[in-house]
Design an enzyme around this catalytic site. Structure first.
Site, PDB file in Angstrom:
ATOM      1  N   SER A   1     -12.241  -5.817  -5.950  1.00  0.00           N
ATOM      2  CA  SER A   1     -12.154  -4.398  -5.914  1.00  0.00           C
ATOM      3  C   SER A   1     -12.567  -3.892  -7.271  1.00  0.00           C
ATOM      4  O   SER A   1     -13.831  -3.279  -7.365  1.00  0.00           O
ATOM      5  CB  SER A   1     -10.755  -4.095  -5.635  1.00  0.00           C
ATOM      6  OG  SER A   1     -10.742  -2.727  -5.399  1.00  0.00           O
ATOM      7  N   ARG A   2     -11.921  -3.701  -8.093  1.00  0.00           N
ATOM      8  CA  ARG A   2     -12.173  -2.894  -9.352  1.00  0.00           C
ATOM      9  C   ARG A   2     -11.451  -3.816 -10.555  1.00  0.00           C
ATOM     10  O   ARG A   2     -10.473  -4.198 -10.437  1.00  0.00           O
ATOM     11  CB  ARG A   2     -11.795  -1.566  -9.403  1.00  0.00           C
ATOM     12  CG  ARG A   2     -12.425  -0.383  -8.615  1.00  0.00           C
ATOM     13  CD  ARG A   2     -14.020  -0.435  -9.115  1.00  0.00           C
ATOM     14  NE  ARG A   2     -14.645   0.551  -8.319  1.00  0.00           N
ATOM     15  CZ  ARG A   2     -15.363  -0.058  -7.200  1.00  0.00           C
ATOM     16  NH1 ARG A   2     -15.448  -1.220  -7.186  1.00  0.00           N
ATOM     17  NH2 ARG A   2     -16.184   0.866  -6.488  1.00  0.00           N
TER      18      ARG A   2
ATOM     19  N   ASP B   1       0.608  -1.182   0.059  1.00  0.00           N
ATOM     20  CA  ASP B   1       0.108   0.022  -0.056  1.00  0.00           C
ATOM     21  C   ASP B   1       0.887   1.338   0.072  1.00  0.00           C
ATOM     22  O   ASP B   1       1.779   1.286   0.785  1.00  0.00           O
ATOM     23  CB  ASP B   1      -0.962   0.071   1.343  1.00  0.00           C
ATOM     24  CG  ASP B   1      -2.072   1.132   1.309  1.00  0.00           C
ATOM     25  OD1 ASP B   1      -1.605   2.307   0.818  1.00  0.00           O
ATOM     26  OD2 ASP B   1      -3.293   0.624   1.199  1.00  0.00           O
TER      27      ASP B   1
ATOM     28  N   GLU C   1     -17.348  -4.791 -17.196  1.00  0.00           N
ATOM     29  CA  GLU C   1     -18.664  -5.396 -16.638  1.00  0.00           C
ATOM     30  C   GLU C   1     -19.748  -4.408 -16.719  1.00  0.00           C
ATOM     31  O   GLU C   1     -20.735  -4.803 -16.755  1.00  0.00           O
ATOM     32  CB  GLU C   1     -18.352  -5.715 -15.212  1.00  0.00           C
ATOM     33  CG  GLU C   1     -18.147  -4.487 -14.365  1.00  0.00           C
ATOM     34  CD  GLU C   1     -18.221  -4.533 -12.800  1.00  0.00           C
ATOM     35  OE1 GLU C   1     -18.840  -4.053 -12.083  1.00  0.00           O
ATOM     36  OE2 GLU C   1     -17.180  -5.593 -12.632  1.00  0.00           O
TER      37      GLU C   1
ATOM     38  N   HIS D   1     -20.233  -9.153  -9.305  1.00  0.00           N
ATOM     39  CA  HIS D   1     -19.937  -8.073  -8.466  1.00  0.00           C
ATOM     40  C   HIS D   1     -20.973  -7.982  -7.136  1.00  0.00           C
ATOM     41  O   HIS D   1     -21.488  -7.105  -6.820  1.00  0.00           O
ATOM     42  CB  HIS D   1     -20.277  -6.692  -9.278  1.00  0.00           C
ATOM     43  CG  HIS D   1     -19.437  -5.579  -8.717  1.00  0.00           C
ATOM     44  ND1 HIS D   1     -19.188  -4.594  -9.596  1.00  0.00           N
ATOM     45  CD2 HIS D   1     -19.213  -5.190  -7.262  1.00  0.00           C
ATOM     46  CE1 HIS D   1     -18.191  -3.585  -8.699  1.00  0.00           C
ATOM     47  NE2 HIS D   1     -18.531  -3.862  -7.525  1.00  0.00           N
TER      48      HIS D   1
ATOM     49  N   ASP E   1     -14.945 -11.123  -8.662  1.00  0.00           N
ATOM     50  CA  ASP E   1     -16.204 -10.598  -8.470  1.00  0.00           C
ATOM     51  C   ASP E   1     -16.434  -9.124  -9.435  1.00  0.00           C
ATOM     52  O   ASP E   1     -17.457  -8.659  -9.302  1.00  0.00           O
ATOM     53  CB  ASP E   1     -16.406 -10.265  -6.868  1.00  0.00           C
ATOM     54  CG  ASP E   1     -17.763  -9.674  -6.596  1.00  0.00           C
ATOM     55  OD1 ASP E   1     -18.682 -10.422  -7.035  1.00  0.00           O
ATOM     56  OD2 ASP E   1     -18.248  -8.635  -6.207  1.00  0.00           O
TER      57      ASP E   1
ATOM     58  N   PRO F   1      -8.211   0.792  -4.611  1.00  0.00           N
ATOM     59  CA  PRO F   1      -9.098   1.674  -5.518  1.00  0.00           C
ATOM     60  C   PRO F   1      -8.541   1.647  -7.031  1.00  0.00           C
ATOM     61  O   PRO F   1      -7.369   1.409  -7.151  1.00  0.00           O
ATOM     62  CB  PRO F   1      -9.023   3.046  -4.885  1.00  0.00           C
ATOM     63  CG  PRO F   1      -7.857   3.191  -4.139  1.00  0.00           C
ATOM     64  CD  PRO F   1      -7.708   1.612  -3.765  1.00  0.00           C
TER      65      PRO F   1
END
Length: 341
Positions: free
Chosen positions: A230-231, A174, A260, A292, A255, A203
């Site tokens: 996440s994304r 991070d 998408e 998602h 997910d 993010p």
């Protein structure tokens, strides 16, 4: 009375929002269509628009909403990479739900991991056909394995805790390490090289776009497991597909997916998908895709409605909105305890 245009409505959205709207005296009009340049005119005459993660809030959409009287966009999600903040600044305030339920997403990530490494989705499909063979279902223990957690915000922290409960070694990357988190922080390069499992909880930014790509996959362990709740665009989908085909990637559980927006949350069972990459990924026996849904718990839905409606109430009363965001939040009036503009 504050009037709200609610886009991309699903049946599970309404109960919690209706309950709070009745208590607060707000009026909600629900639209099943996503918010985009074609549908923005539906918000004509409304005070607030409530949008979701796959709505497209471009400059043109901002202008249409503003001309129609909208002065607040309330995102009922944490992500906001789908908004043109520069176009919105000075016109329309934007709020979000930064932490609806980190446990919901983190627990879903672990469910995906367990399903992927123990082939639970394959076993379920077999036994539905009364096939009780164990061939091809050999998994591996999580205890003693190294998990690389990318992003140690609220969700990442909960996922780290869950993994430690399984006896895993936790590496973390991070740009802003948490000093109170008991994990081994390292560079992304080291994390990629040493992790048996990589789980994404960061993010989507310009820096994190396609963080998982051909080069980073090349540096990973053979048989690595990749989890993404996440994304979608954190992963280069074509590179992921190539990694799975070459067996460099042992399995992937997703997910989210970078394309998408026009697919997820809808019934596509009678549609021939035009996205060849997604079709190939879903066809792979070592790929697990959910639509998602990591956020989808009763607790999270309740928290989303509560936080969103509280922000709308703050807006209506002229108060500072706790969860307001803009592209200049580091230098706008928010630092003075005021609204962003």
């Amino acid at each position: 009375m504050i009037t709200i245009a609610f886009f991309d409505t699903k049946p599970y959205d309404r109960p919690h929002f209706d309950e709070r709207a009745a208590m607060m005296g707000f009026s909600i009009t629900y639209y099943e269509s996503k918010l985009n340049e074609k549908t923005a005119s539906l918000a004509q005459g409304f005070d607030v628009v409530c949008a979701f993660v796959n709505d497209s809030i471009t400059e043109a959409v901002i202008d249409t909403l503003y001309d129609g009287g909208v002065r607040l966009i309330a995102m009922r999600c944490a992500g906001y990479n789908n908004i043109d903040f520069k176009a919105a600044f000075g016109k329309i305030h934007i709020v979000r739900v930064p932490a609806y339920s980190p446990h919901a997403v983190a627990e879903h990530a672990m469910a995906l991991l367990l399903s992927a490494v123990r082939h639970i989705h394959k076993s379920y499909a077999r036994t539905r056909e009364f096939n009780f063979s164990l061939n091809g279902l050999v998994g591996f223990d999580l205890r003693g394995k190294t998990v690389g957690v990318v992003g140690t915000g609220k969700i990442g922290r909960v996922f780290c805790s869950i993994c430690k409960g399984f006896g895993m070694r936790v590496l973390a990357y991070d740009p802003y390490p948490a000093p109170d988190l008991d994990v081994e922080y390292c560079s992304f390069e080291q994390l990629a090289k040493e992790s048996d499992v990589i789980s994404l909880h960061c993010p989507l930014t310009e820096e994190s776009l396609h963080l998982i790509n051909r080069e980073s996959i090349r540096e990973m362990k053979d048989g690595v497991v990749i989890i993404n709740t996440s994304r979608g665009a954190l992963i280069d989908s074509q590179a992921l597909l190539e990694g799975i085909r070459s067996k460099k990637i042992g399995s992937a559980a997703l997910d989210v997916y970078e394309e998408e927006a026009e697919l997820f949350y809808e019934d596509q069972s009678t549609t021939i998908l035009s996205d060849d990459v997604l079709m190939l990924l879903i066809s792979m026996p070592n790929v697990l895709v959910t639509s998602h849904q990591a956020f989808l718990t009763e607790e999270a839905l309740s928290n989303i409605a509560e936080t969103t409606m509280r922000s709308i109430d703050e807006f209506g009363r002229g108060d500072v909105m706790e969860h307001e965001i803009c592209y200049r939040c580091d230098s706008c009036h928010k630092s003075e305890g005021k609204r962003c503009f």
